[in-house]
Design a protein around this motif. Structure first.
Motif, PDB file in Angstrom:
ATOM      1  N   HIS A  75       0.874  -1.178   0.000  1.00  0.00           N
ATOM      2  CA  HIS A  75       0.000   0.000   0.000  1.00  0.00           C
ATOM      3  C   HIS A  75       0.908   1.223   0.000  1.00  0.00           C
ATOM      4  O   HIS A  75       2.088   1.120   0.319  1.00  0.00           O
ATOM      5  CB  HIS A  75      -0.841  -0.063   1.293  1.00  0.00           C
ATOM      6  CG  HIS A  75      -1.878   0.999   1.406  1.00  0.00           C
ATOM      7  ND1 HIS A  75      -1.614   2.223   1.952  1.00  0.00           N
ATOM      8  CD2 HIS A  75      -3.187   1.002   1.074  1.00  0.00           C
ATOM      9  CE1 HIS A  75      -2.726   2.947   1.954  1.00  0.00           C
ATOM     10  NE2 HIS A  75      -3.691   2.230   1.420  1.00  0.00           N
ATOM     11  N   LYS A  94      -8.136  -7.927   2.044  1.00  0.00           N
ATOM     12  CA  LYS A  94      -7.677  -6.565   2.295  1.00  0.00           C
ATOM     13  C   LYS A  94      -6.441  -6.486   3.178  1.00  0.00           C
ATOM     14  O   LYS A  94      -5.782  -5.470   3.203  1.00  0.00           O
ATOM     15  CB  LYS A  94      -8.786  -5.748   2.977  1.00  0.00           C
ATOM     16  CG  LYS A  94      -9.980  -5.491   2.109  1.00  0.00           C
ATOM     17  CD  LYS A  94     -10.988  -4.658   2.854  1.00  0.00           C
ATOM     18  CE  LYS A  94     -12.221  -4.432   2.010  1.00  0.00           C
ATOM     19  NZ  LYS A  94     -13.229  -3.653   2.722  1.00  0.00           N
ATOM     20  N   PHE A  95      -6.145  -7.555   3.923  1.00  0.00           N
ATOM     21  CA  PHE A  95      -5.114  -7.446   4.941  1.00  0.00           C
ATOM     22  C   PHE A  95      -4.090  -8.569   4.886  1.00  0.00           C
ATOM     23  O   PHE A  95      -4.423  -9.713   4.601  1.00  0.00           O
ATOM     24  CB  PHE A  95      -5.728  -7.461   6.349  1.00  0.00           C
ATOM     25  CG  PHE A  95      -6.637  -6.313   6.612  1.00  0.00           C
ATOM     26  CD1 PHE A  95      -6.132  -5.062   6.932  1.00  0.00           C
ATOM     27  CD2 PHE A  95      -8.010  -6.479   6.544  1.00  0.00           C
ATOM     28  CE1 PHE A  95      -6.979  -4.001   7.166  1.00  0.00           C
ATOM     29  CE2 PHE A  95      -8.868  -5.422   6.787  1.00  0.00           C
ATOM     30  CZ  PHE A  95      -8.346  -4.177   7.098  1.00  0.00           C
ATOM     31  N   LYS A 103      -2.514  -6.060  11.515  1.00  0.00           N
ATOM     32  CA  LYS A 103      -3.084  -6.172  10.176  1.00  0.00           C
ATOM     33  C   LYS A 103      -2.542  -5.027   9.327  1.00  0.00           C
ATOM     34  O   LYS A 103      -2.603  -3.870   9.734  1.00  0.00           O
ATOM     35  CB  LYS A 103      -4.608  -6.076  10.219  1.00  0.00           C
ATOM     36  CG  LYS A 103      -5.281  -7.296  10.787  1.00  0.00           C
ATOM     37  CD  LYS A 103      -6.786  -7.143  10.681  1.00  0.00           C
ATOM     38  CE  LYS A 103      -7.490  -8.403  11.093  1.00  0.00           C
ATOM     39  NZ  LYS A 103      -8.953  -8.274  10.914  1.00  0.00           N
ATOM     40  N   LEU A 105      -2.792  -3.215   5.611  1.00  0.00           N
ATOM     41  CA  LEU A 105      -3.669  -3.065   4.459  1.00  0.00           C
ATOM     42  C   LEU A 105      -2.961  -3.388   3.146  1.00  0.00           C
ATOM     43  O   LEU A 105      -1.805  -3.028   2.952  1.00  0.00           O
ATOM     44  CB  LEU A 105      -4.191  -1.619   4.412  1.00  0.00           C
ATOM     45  CG  LEU A 105      -5.307  -1.303   3.436  1.00  0.00           C
ATOM     46  CD1 LEU A 105      -6.564  -2.106   3.766  1.00  0.00           C
ATOM     47  CD2 LEU A 105      -5.623   0.178   3.485  1.00  0.00           C
ATOM     48  N   SER A 107      -3.574  -2.732  -0.849  1.00  0.00           N
ATOM     49  CA  SER A 107      -4.407  -1.936  -1.744  1.00  0.00           C
ATOM     50  C   SER A 107      -5.029  -2.822  -2.816  1.00  0.00           C
ATOM     51  O   SER A 107      -4.503  -3.881  -3.165  1.00  0.00           O
ATOM     52  CB  SER A 107      -3.590  -0.816  -2.394  1.00  0.00           C
ATOM     53  OG  SER A 107      -2.712  -1.354  -3.354  1.00  0.00           O
TER      54      SER A 107
END
Length: 127
Positions: A75, A94-95, A103, A105, A107
């Motif tokens: 990300h 997402k993680f 966690k 992120l 993208s």
């Protein structure tokens, strides 16, 4: 080194990175870095011992200094150490869950590349 190669494309022989502190330099082994988080012009290092180190340099600078095979930018604000990837959240996609239980992120635009990267870096014994 040829001019058209950046440090990111060169195999690193070093095993760590030096971070400037107030009045000293701190040496951190690559394997001790779980992940990095960029916040404006600062980067927070999350380390295996649970401590944090803050640097007044951008995440982009560290992305170029850290070994490509070991670190991945998930990300615009996160760079992870693939050796500390504990789990990938397949429900939400997402993680990345790291060895320190944080966690991170991933993208939308990076998810496909991320999956390819972790599958390529896995060996049959890892699966």
């Amino acid at each position: 080194m040829p001019k058209n190669l950046t440090p990111r494309h060169v195999e690193h022989e070093q095993v760590g990175i030096l971070l400037p502190c107030h009045s000293c330099m701190i040496s951190i082994a690559f394997d001790d870095i779980v992940h990095l988080e960029g916040i404006r012009n600062y980067t927070i290092f999350y380390l295996t011992d649970g401590s944090l180190q803050i640097s007044a340099r951008t995440l982009k600078v560290f992305e170029q200094e850290l070994p490509f095979k070991q670190f991945y930018r998930t990300h615009k604000s996160h760079l992870i150490n693939l050796n500390h990837l504990y789990q990938y959240d397949t429900d939400e996609h997402k993680f990345a869950i790291m060895s320190n239980a944080r966690k991170v992120l991933i993208s939308r635009r990076k998810r496909k590349e991320f999956l390819s990267r972790i599958l390529l870096s896995s060996t049959p014994t890892d699966l």
